[in-house]
Design a protein around this motif. Structure first.
Motif, PDB file in Angstrom:
ATOM      1  N   PRO A 111       0.805  -1.233   0.000  1.00 48.59           N
ATOM      2  CA  PRO A 111       0.000   0.000   0.000  1.00 48.59           C
ATOM      3  C   PRO A 111       0.834   1.277   0.000  1.00 48.59           C
ATOM      4  N   ARG A 112       1.920   1.330   0.734  1.00 48.68           N
ATOM      5  CA  ARG A 112       2.716   2.556   0.800  1.00 48.68           C
ATOM      6  C   ARG A 112       3.392   2.859  -0.532  1.00 48.68           C
ATOM      7  N   GLN A 113       3.976   1.848  -1.133  1.00 47.06           N
ATOM      8  CA  GLN A 113       4.597   2.062  -2.436  1.00 47.06           C
ATOM      9  C   GLN A 113       3.555   2.487  -3.464  1.00 47.06           C
ATOM     10  N   SER A 114       2.377   1.889  -3.391  1.00 45.81           N
ATOM     11  CA  SER A 114       1.312   2.234  -4.329  1.00 45.81           C
ATOM     12  C   SER A 114       0.803   3.647  -4.085  1.00 45.81           C
ATOM     13  N   ALA A 176       3.812   7.255   3.158  1.00 44.33           N
ATOM     14  CA  ALA A 176       4.067   7.211   1.713  1.00 44.33           C
ATOM     15  C   ALA A 176       4.443   8.578   1.146  1.00 44.33           C
ATOM     16  N   GLY A 177       4.453   9.599   1.984  1.00 42.78           N
ATOM     17  CA  GLY A 177       4.893  10.909   1.537  1.00 42.78           C
ATOM     18  C   GLY A 177       3.813  11.896   1.194  1.00 42.78           C
ATOM     19  N   TRP A 178       2.523  11.526   1.401  1.00 41.86           N
ATOM     20  CA  TRP A 178       1.455  12.482   1.147  1.00 41.86           C
ATOM     21  C   TRP A 178       1.540  13.626   2.166  1.00 41.86           C
ATOM     22  N   GLY A 251      -5.018  14.431  -0.110  1.00 39.54           N
ATOM     23  CA  GLY A 251      -3.758  15.063   0.249  1.00 39.54           C
ATOM     24  C   GLY A 251      -3.067  15.619  -0.979  1.00 39.54           C
ATOM     25  N   ARG A 252      -1.795  15.920  -0.813  1.00 37.43           N
ATOM     26  CA  ARG A 252      -0.968  16.461  -1.890  1.00 37.43           C
ATOM     27  C   ARG A 252       0.331  15.669  -1.969  1.00 37.43           C
ATOM     28  N   ARG A 253       0.939  15.697  -3.126  1.00 33.40           N
ATOM     29  CA  ARG A 253       2.213  15.002  -3.281  1.00 33.40           C
ATOM     30  C   ARG A 253       3.264  15.665  -2.400  1.00 33.40           C
ATOM     31  N   GLY A 254       4.179  14.843  -1.910  1.00 32.98           N
ATOM     32  CA  GLY A 254       5.224  15.367  -1.034  1.00 32.98           C
ATOM     33  C   GLY A 254       6.312  16.116  -1.790  1.00 32.98           C
TER      34      GLY A 254
END
Length: 254
Positions: A111-114, A176-178, A251-254
């Motif tokens: 899930p995190r990689q996805s 995941a960086g969100w 959310g938004r991309r990191g």
């Protein structure tokens, strides 16, 4: 992704309508279309993607299962649907203004990689959903009446899994960086006709369908009789009232 091979028609006749119940909530998280581009990852039969297109989004679907894409092509011929799957999407970085994944991250092996990949191809917003409450109790009751022992569902490795709560979902997405992750819960009741539920089982949709198809002929007969008994006991005006709860994250991309 967990295998969904060959289930397009059965899914279209059953759970597609249920899963589209989050469409309004996803749209609210992303804001007005204003000609923006959107990628629907795991777009299935295209029902959610087509709704976004009707609202003015420039929509692309992405779906790994050929039978799902075939239904989408028939039902929504103007919708562009590309073959592809997580965690490696066939798109450039920041290729779309917004990206959604409706009930997808609860089916992937990482899930995190996805989730990280969803953010990679988004320039602005990203949103996803998972189930918190599903109708698994119904199928467990069918199995109990049939004298069948349901197979335990596939579990992720401990280092890949996350707590299936709103808080656990938010934490996984942050891992995941969100950025600016917000998660809400949406509950509604799906009034499902027995024919639609049976189409999902007979067609191999989800864990209940996979279990039904794994049975021998006698087991399938017992399962069907038990299903009919449960429906007879629980149906009101020809439908079963099945409560569901989803977690809606944005959310938004990191």
């Amino acid at each position: 992704m967990k295998p969904w091979a060959g289930v397009g028609e059965a899914y279209a006749s059953s759970y597609a309508a249920l899963c589209a119940g989050t469409t309004d909530a996803l749209a609210a998280e992303l804001g007005p279309a204003s000609g923006r581009s959107l990628l629907d990852v795991g777009s299935g039969t295209g029902m959610v993607a087509a709704r976004f297109a009707a609202d003015g989004w420039d929509v692309t679907g992405c779906e790994p299962e050929a039978t799902m894409r075939a239904v989408a092509a028939r039902e929504h011929p103007r919708l562009a649907v590309i073959a592809g799957s997580l965690p490696d999407l066939p798109f450039d970085e920041a290729a779309f203004d917004a990206v959604i994944a409706n009930f997808v991250l609860n089916h992937v092996h990482d899930p995190r990689q996805s989730a990280r990949e969803l953010a990679r191809v988004s320039a602005e917003r990203v949103a996803a959903t998972i189930w918190l409450v599903s109708p698994s109790w119904l199928w467990h009751e069918v199995c109990a009446r049939a004298g069948l022992e349901p197979v335990a569902g596939e579990r992720l490795a401990p280092d890949k899994d996350f707590e299936r709560t709103a808080e656990g979902f938010a934490g996984m997405l942050r891992d995941a960086g969100w950025r600016d992750v917000l998660v809400s819960e949406l509950s509604w009741t799906w009034h499902a006709e027995p024919a639609a539920l049976w189409a999902s089982a007979e067609g191999g949709v989800a864990s209940a369908g996979a279990f039904y198809l794994s049975l021998d002929e006698a087991g399938r007969d017992d399962f069907r009789r038990a299903f009919d008994d449960v429906c007879a006991d629980r149906s009101v005006d020809g439908a079963l009232a099945l409560p569901h709860t989803a977690a809606i994250a944005s959310g938004r991309r990191g």
